[in-house]
Design a protein around this motif. Structure first.
Motif, PDB file in Angstrom:
ATOM      1  N   THR A  86      33.298  21.628  -6.435  1.00 31.61           N
ATOM      2  CA  THR A  86      34.547  20.881  -6.214  1.00 31.61           C
ATOM      3  C   THR A  86      34.268  19.555  -5.528  1.00 31.61           C
ATOM      4  O   THR A  86      34.846  18.511  -5.886  1.00 31.61           O
ATOM      5  CB  THR A  86      35.515  21.716  -5.362  1.00 31.61           C
ATOM      6  N   THR A  87      33.392  19.569  -4.524  1.00 30.70           N
ATOM      7  CA  THR A  87      33.064  18.360  -3.768  1.00 30.70           C
ATOM      8  C   THR A  87      32.436  17.297  -4.658  1.00 30.70           C
ATOM      9  O   THR A  87      32.797  16.115  -4.600  1.00 30.70           O
ATOM     10  CB  THR A  87      32.112  18.700  -2.608  1.00 30.70           C
ATOM     11  N   ALA A 111      35.099  15.856  -6.883  1.00 29.81           N
ATOM     12  CA  ALA A 111      35.985  14.945  -6.143  1.00 29.81           C
ATOM     13  C   ALA A 111      35.312  13.599  -5.905  1.00 29.81           C
ATOM     14  O   ALA A 111      35.988  12.568  -5.813  1.00 29.81           O
ATOM     15  CB  ALA A 111      36.390  15.579  -4.815  1.00 29.81           C
ATOM     16  N   GLY A 166      37.535  19.169  -9.458  1.00 32.69           N
ATOM     17  CA  GLY A 166      37.551  18.241  -8.330  1.00 32.69           C
ATOM     18  C   GLY A 166      37.924  16.839  -8.756  1.00 32.69           C
ATOM     19  O   GLY A 166      38.661  16.128  -8.062  1.00 32.69           O
ATOM     20  N   SER A 217      41.272  14.574  -7.566  1.00 28.44           N
ATOM     21  CA  SER A 217      41.069  13.393  -6.727  1.00 28.44           C
ATOM     22  C   SER A 217      41.496  12.101  -7.419  1.00 28.44           C
ATOM     23  O   SER A 217      42.035  11.194  -6.769  1.00 28.44           O
ATOM     24  CB  SER A 217      39.605  13.284  -6.287  1.00 28.44           C
ATOM     25  N   THR A 232      38.219  17.463  -1.968  1.00 27.60           N
ATOM     26  CA  THR A 232      37.240  18.390  -1.408  1.00 27.60           C
ATOM     27  C   THR A 232      37.917  19.541  -0.681  1.00 27.60           C
ATOM     28  O   THR A 232      37.558  20.712  -0.860  1.00 27.60           O
ATOM     29  CB  THR A 232      36.304  17.644  -0.439  1.00 27.60           C
TER      30      THR A 232
END
Length: 272
Positions: A16-17, A20, A163, A167, A197
């Motif tokens: 996910t990070t 993003a 992500g 974002s 995130t």
């Protein structure tokens, strides 16, 4: 074992990070065709994970029940569906691309409700990772260390586009839900990245809670496996597939589903 466990629990969050972080490299929201392909891909991964990594091991663990070995899987599956249905009703949220919010009426900003929708979506994924690693820790032969890691890798892969999908709209701003609400202004890149995130932080948290529950009451492990499967399938049927199949380019969502399902199946069988 500690490093292995931490790696497995944090892999989906890392996916996910990284997704993003696309907000720093892409200027605009993903094109509709790309979004549908990624949504279909995520659906395929989650369906394959539900079957190969959760439901089948649940029934294998219950083989001592002979012809009734399906009972824990059935009960857990339906309970997982009901849990997500109740969460869907009780929590105000907004799905990407929708103009109408779901859940109880409230005055929350559109961006907050979008984040709540993604967070709600991530709970069963965290539970799925937690419960398979709980199976490894309990010594259940039906769940191997490689199989648990394969599930974590598969969910991390499908979390990467997720992500980005969360974002980028936060960066670009979102239209108002009604005449009384103002259009939400776009966030700065760092803030949009942070929100994207944080939408995934619920995954390691729910994974840890699931592990603790299964260690307290080991016999419930088959029920927890199928519960996570039911919750994931609810997300696929209620959210991902409708978003991937409506409007133009729906065939891209179908292709994405096939690729995601095949990839998760290969990972689970080859590594498991």
């Amino acid at each position: 074992m500690t490093i292995y466990l931490l790696t497995g629990l944090l892999l989906p969050f890392a996916g996910t990070t990284l997704g993003a972080a696309c907000v720093f490299f892409l200027k605009n929201e993903l094109k509709a065709g790309v979004q549908k392909t990624l949504l279909g891909f995520a659906s395929g991964v989650m369906v394959a994970a539900s079957v190969w990594s959760l439901l089948i091991p649940s029934m294998e663990m219950s083989e001592n029940m002979d012809r009734f070995s399906f009972v824990p899987a059935l009960i857990g599956l339906l309970a997982g569906f009901m849990f997500l249905l109740l969460m869907d009703i009780a929590i105000p949220h907004l799905h990407l691309g929708c103009d109408q919010a779901e859940g109880p009426k409230c005055g929350l900003p559109r961006t907050t409700m979008l984040l709540l929708a993604v967070t709600l979506h991530n709970i069963p994924e965290g539970m799925a990772v937690g419960v398979v690693f709980a199976g490894v820790l309990s010594g259940e032969a039906q769940i191997t260390s490689a199989g648990a890691l394969a599930l974590a890798i598969g969910i991390a892969i499908q979390n990467f586009p997720e992500g980005a999908v969360i974002s980028l709209p936060l960066r670009g701003g979102m239209p108002a839900l009604n005449a009384q609400e103002e259009n939400s202004k776009g966030m700065s890149r760092p803030k949009a990245f942070l929100c994207g995130t944080l939408s995934g932080i619920v995954e390691p948290i729910s994974a840890v809670i699931t592990i603790l529950l299964s260690r307290i009451v080991t016999p419930v492990l088959p029920y927890l496996l199928s519960f996570a499967a039911g919750a994931m399938l609810y997300v696929v049927v209620e959210e991902l597939i409708p978003e991937a199949s409506t409007g133009e380019h729906s065939n891209l969502g179908t292709i994405g589903f096939a690729v995601g399902f095949a990839l998760m199946m290969v990972l689970d069988v080859a590594l498991g």
